[in-house]
Motif scaffolding. Sequence first.
Motif, mmCIF file in Angstrom:
data_model
loop_
_atom_site.group_PDB
_atom_site.id
_atom_site.type_symbol
_atom_site.label_atom_id
_atom_site.label_comp_id
_atom_site.label_asym_id
_atom_site.label_seq_id
_atom_site.Cartn_x
_atom_site.Cartn_y
_atom_site.Cartn_z
ATOM 1 N N LEU A 63 0.815 -1.213 0.000
ATOM 2 C CA LEU A 63 0.000 0.000 0.000
ATOM 3 C C LEU A 63 0.850 1.265 0.000
ATOM 4 O O LEU A 63 0.347 2.356 -0.316
ATOM 5 C CB LEU A 63 -0.919 0.003 1.228
ATOM 6 C CG LEU A 63 -1.988 -1.105 1.240
ATOM 7 C CD1 LEU A 63 -2.781 -1.074 2.535
ATOM 8 C CD2 LEU A 63 -2.923 -0.961 0.040
ATOM 9 N N PHE A 69 -0.925 1.200 -7.042
ATOM 10 C CA PHE A 69 -2.101 1.999 -7.380
ATOM 11 C C PHE A 69 -2.131 2.329 -8.871
ATOM 12 O O PHE A 69 -3.211 2.442 -9.464
ATOM 13 C CB PHE A 69 -2.115 3.271 -6.536
ATOM 14 C CG PHE A 69 -2.328 3.018 -5.076
ATOM 15 C CD1 PHE A 69 -3.599 2.784 -4.571
ATOM 16 C CD2 PHE A 69 -1.250 2.971 -4.206
ATOM 17 C CE1 PHE A 69 -3.802 2.534 -3.228
ATOM 18 C CE2 PHE A 69 -1.444 2.720 -2.858
ATOM 19 C CZ PHE A 69 -2.726 2.499 -2.371
ATOM 20 N N LYS A 73 -5.249 1.128 -11.146
ATOM 21 C CA LYS A 73 -5.960 2.047 -12.042
ATOM 22 C C LYS A 73 -6.012 1.487 -13.458
ATOM 23 O O LYS A 73 -7.056 1.521 -14.108
ATOM 24 C CB LYS A 73 -5.253 3.402 -12.027
ATOM 25 C CG LYS A 73 -5.861 4.419 -12.975
ATOM 26 C CD LYS A 73 -5.069 5.719 -12.942
ATOM 27 C CE LYS A 73 -5.607 6.720 -13.969
ATOM 28 N NZ LYS A 73 -4.806 7.989 -13.970
#
Length: 279
Positions: A63, A69, A73
Amino acid sequence: MAKKSSLTKRASLNILGVIFALLWIFPIYWLLNSSFSTEDALNSRTPSFFPAPFTAQHFQSILADPAFFSALKMSFFTAILVVVVAIVFAFFAALALSRFRFIGRRGLILSVLVIQMVPAEALFISQYKMIDGWHLLNSILGLSILYIGASLPFTIWMLKGFVDGVPVELEESAQIDGCSRMGAFFRVTFPLLGSGIVASSIFSFLAAWNEYTLALVLLSSNDTKTLPLWLQGFSTQMAGTDWGGVMAGSTLMAIPVIILFVIVQKRMATGMVAGAVKG
């Protein structure tokens, strides 16, 4: 005696069902167990069935990684685009194959089935050249185009089964009441295809979310990796495999799918069964 025999049979079937359920759920349990285990426990020759000592280090490192991320996406928008476009095209194709009789209809239906038999690997070179010629390498649009093409045949076939299950007389009644042919499709047929659309959407979403080999061919930039490609980064030839990172990453990848299944599980179950018996 007959009642006792029936109870014994039912108990045996229940026990057998529990055994199969435990066998099915064990890989998921092992995934979670490994995600919260320390590196020493994962590398030990003695397997540990409980994460002792417990650690959330693997999740924290993932994370804190911007690459996760970015890949999330990429995978999310690709999967959503594939679902929307594939369902729209498949809906109209299913209507045409189910409701209209035209020259070449049987050949088109047969081609939809035959396309499913072509190995995906046989098309990689031509697909790469096509996307490269359109200057869409390392892009969501380029990857989505190929995913849509791969999922469309099965999606069309599945939705055709649901359209076949809607009586054509309902559309004819709507037309008598003043609806156009297209209006009858959208006002009568489309609302009755909810289960089929949900089941088909789940198939398209999972196919795009979990696909690896085609993404590996088309996506060479570190900024445009999907989640399966990002997960590959936990395994290197020199340092070996970071099993804790792999397991934690796999768990995070599965969470959106689990949420989706929880939301649509009732409609999906109905749709899959109905699609299997119709058409």
